[in-house]
Design a protein around this motif. Sequence first.
Motif, PDB file in Angstrom:
ATOM      1  N   ASP A  91      40.487  42.796  37.493  1.00  0.00           N
ATOM      2  CA  ASP A  91      40.963  41.982  38.612  1.00  0.00           C
ATOM      3  C   ASP A  91      40.086  40.745  38.793  1.00  0.00           C
ATOM      4  O   ASP A  91      40.587  39.632  39.028  1.00  0.00           O
ATOM      5  CB  ASP A  91      40.980  42.787  39.903  1.00  0.00           C
ATOM      6  N   LEU A  92      38.785  40.952  38.685  1.00  0.00           N
ATOM      7  CA  LEU A  92      37.849  39.843  38.845  1.00  0.00           C
ATOM      8  C   LEU A  92      38.028  38.804  37.735  1.00  0.00           C
ATOM      9  O   LEU A  92      38.080  37.592  37.987  1.00  0.00           O
ATOM     10  CB  LEU A  92      36.422  40.390  38.835  1.00  0.00           C
ATOM     11  N   ARG A  93      38.155  39.281  36.513  1.00  0.00           N
ATOM     12  CA  ARG A  93      38.378  38.395  35.361  1.00  0.00           C
ATOM     13  C   ARG A  93      39.617  37.539  35.572  1.00  0.00           C
ATOM     14  O   ARG A  93      39.603  36.320  35.335  1.00  0.00           O
ATOM     15  CB  ARG A  93      38.537  39.257  34.107  1.00  0.00           C
ATOM     16  N   ASP A  94      40.704  38.152  36.031  1.00  0.00           N
ATOM     17  CA  ASP A  94      41.952  37.420  36.219  1.00  0.00           C
ATOM     18  C   ASP A  94      41.835  36.382  37.341  1.00  0.00           C
ATOM     19  O   ASP A  94      42.441  35.300  37.263  1.00  0.00           O
ATOM     20  CB  ASP A  94      43.096  38.386  36.518  1.00  0.00           C
ATOM     21  N   LEU A  95      41.059  36.695  38.372  1.00  0.00           N
ATOM     22  CA  LEU A  95      40.870  35.750  39.469  1.00  0.00           C
ATOM     23  C   LEU A  95      40.070  34.525  39.027  1.00  0.00           C
ATOM     24  O   LEU A  95      40.292  33.414  39.524  1.00  0.00           O
ATOM     25  CB  LEU A  95      40.155  36.426  40.641  1.00  0.00           C
ATOM     26  N   LEU A  96      39.153  34.715  38.085  1.00  0.00           N
ATOM     27  CA  LEU A  96      38.278  33.635  37.646  1.00  0.00           C
ATOM     28  C   LEU A  96      38.883  32.791  36.524  1.00  0.00           C
ATOM     29  O   LEU A  96      38.563  31.610  36.392  1.00  0.00           O
ATOM     30  CB  LEU A  96      36.935  34.207  37.174  1.00  0.00           C
ATOM     31  N   THR A  97      39.737  33.388  35.737  1.00  0.00           N
ATOM     32  CA  THR A  97      40.310  32.682  34.595  1.00  0.00           C
ATOM     33  C   THR A  97      41.166  31.497  35.048  1.00  0.00           C
ATOM     34  O   THR A  97      42.042  31.631  35.901  1.00  0.00           O
ATOM     35  CB  THR A  97      41.155  33.643  33.735  1.00  0.00           C
ATOM     36  N   GLY A  98      40.859  30.327  34.513  1.00  0.00           N
ATOM     37  CA  GLY A  98      41.609  29.129  34.844  1.00  0.00           C
ATOM     38  C   GLY A  98      41.154  28.432  36.110  1.00  0.00           C
ATOM     39  O   GLY A  98      41.708  27.378  36.476  1.00  0.00           O
ATOM     40  N   ARG A  99      40.153  28.996  36.783  1.00  0.00           N
ATOM     41  CA  ARG A  99      39.638  28.373  37.998  1.00  0.00           C
ATOM     42  C   ARG A  99      38.391  27.547  37.681  1.00  0.00           C
ATOM     43  O   ARG A  99      37.757  27.711  36.628  1.00  0.00           O
ATOM     44  CB  ARG A  99      39.285  29.437  39.044  1.00  0.00           C
ATOM     45  N   ARG A 100      38.021  26.670  38.587  1.00  0.00           N
ATOM     46  CA  ARG A 100      36.783  25.897  38.460  1.00  0.00           C
ATOM     47  C   ARG A 100      35.700  26.652  39.223  1.00  0.00           C
ATOM     48  O   ARG A 100      35.617  26.589  40.455  1.00  0.00           O
ATOM     49  CB  ARG A 100      36.958  24.494  39.012  1.00  0.00           C
ATOM     50  N   VAL A 101      34.875  27.371  38.499  1.00  0.00           N
ATOM     51  CA  VAL A 101      33.893  28.272  39.100  1.00  0.00           C
ATOM     52  C   VAL A 101      32.585  27.531  39.339  1.00  0.00           C
ATOM     53  O   VAL A 101      32.027  26.914  38.418  1.00  0.00           O
ATOM     54  CB  VAL A 101      33.642  29.487  38.194  1.00  0.00           C
ATOM     55  N   VAL A 102      32.100  27.579  40.572  1.00  0.00           N
ATOM     56  CA  VAL A 102      30.793  27.010  40.893  1.00  0.00           C
ATOM     57  C   VAL A 102      29.920  28.096  41.510  1.00  0.00           C
ATOM     58  O   VAL A 102      30.408  28.981  42.225  1.00  0.00           O
ATOM     59  CB  VAL A 102      30.898  25.782  41.825  1.00  0.00           C
ATOM     60  N   ILE A 103      28.624  28.018  41.211  1.00  0.00           N
ATOM     61  CA  ILE A 103      27.674  29.041  41.622  1.00  0.00           C
ATOM     62  C   ILE A 103      26.377  28.361  42.037  1.00  0.00           C
ATOM     63  O   ILE A 103      25.959  27.383  41.393  1.00  0.00           O
ATOM     64  CB  ILE A 103      27.370  30.021  40.459  1.00  0.00           C
ATOM     65  N   TYR A 104      25.743  28.838  43.075  1.00  0.00           N
ATOM     66  CA  TYR A 104      24.415  28.336  43.422  1.00  0.00           C
ATOM     67  C   TYR A 104      23.398  29.164  42.639  1.00  0.00           C
ATOM     68  O   TYR A 104      23.087  30.295  43.005  1.00  0.00           O
ATOM     69  CB  TYR A 104      24.149  28.428  44.930  1.00  0.00           C
ATOM     70  N   ASN A 105      22.946  28.603  41.527  1.00  0.00           N
ATOM     71  CA  ASN A 105      22.035  29.233  40.559  1.00  0.00           C
ATOM     72  C   ASN A 105      22.801  30.128  39.592  1.00  0.00           C
ATOM     73  O   ASN A 105      22.661  31.351  39.592  1.00  0.00           O
ATOM     74  CB  ASN A 105      20.913  30.015  41.235  1.00  0.00           C
ATOM     75  N   LYS A 106      23.587  29.492  38.755  1.00  0.00           N
ATOM     76  CA  LYS A 106      24.390  30.245  37.789  1.00  0.00           C
ATOM     77  C   LYS A 106      23.508  30.946  36.751  1.00  0.00           C
ATOM     78  O   LYS A 106      23.945  31.916  36.130  1.00  0.00           O
ATOM     79  CB  LYS A 106      25.412  29.352  37.107  1.00  0.00           C
TER      80      LYS A 106
END
Length: 226
Positions: A91-106
């Motif tokens: 579920d998490l993989r599908d939510l992230l795929t194709g999105r612009r992911v930003v993280i504070y300290n990736k």
Amino acid sequence: MTTAPTPTAAAAVIERFLDWATDPRLVILDTETTGLDGEVIELGLVDGSGRTLFEERFRPTCSIDPRAQAVHGITDADLADCPSFGERWPDLRDLLTGRRVVIYNKRFDLPRICATLDATLPGWFAAPGGVAGGSADLHAFNAISRSAECVMDAYSPLAGSWNGSYGNYRWARLADASAQRGVDVSDLTKHAAVSDCVQVLRLIHACAALDPADFPWIGHEDEDRL
């Protein structure tokens, strides 16, 4: 024909935040873990409008380091009935795929996600039947990792602490960056994944509204004025 002026270095930094703030594909990710080298035990995703897309805790395969517990307040007992990270990964993989992911300290979150997959979904990276090239999960994770952007890196020039020894800006903690930009955190819970996502989103919007003229040092670091 008039030539458009070249953007200043400070304007380019702020433009990145404006780009994030207006991108409908934006998703902000944050985790809490069993320790600095441990497993993910809580993960949150928030989109650019502040809507929670994912908020869940996970049962790890190891105990929580007391130092980490002192920070986020999550105990082993709190997680006893939670699913494993591996169970929720599709579920998490599908939510992230194709999105612009930003993280504070990736540099912290992405390796912890990978390590947690190793611990809770053994062999997740291998293609069925030993086919070369790895699994679909591996390809998805690698694509997410390659495209993910680090808000901490982007913010560091705005914090303005130049490290002459290394030739770069020092990173600022999320709490310090938020305080510098006047981000309201009074309604948020410290070191809770979704709350931290919301805090990052507010920081992005605060930075998107900044005036480049207020950051004259950006682009002039070699002048050794910091």
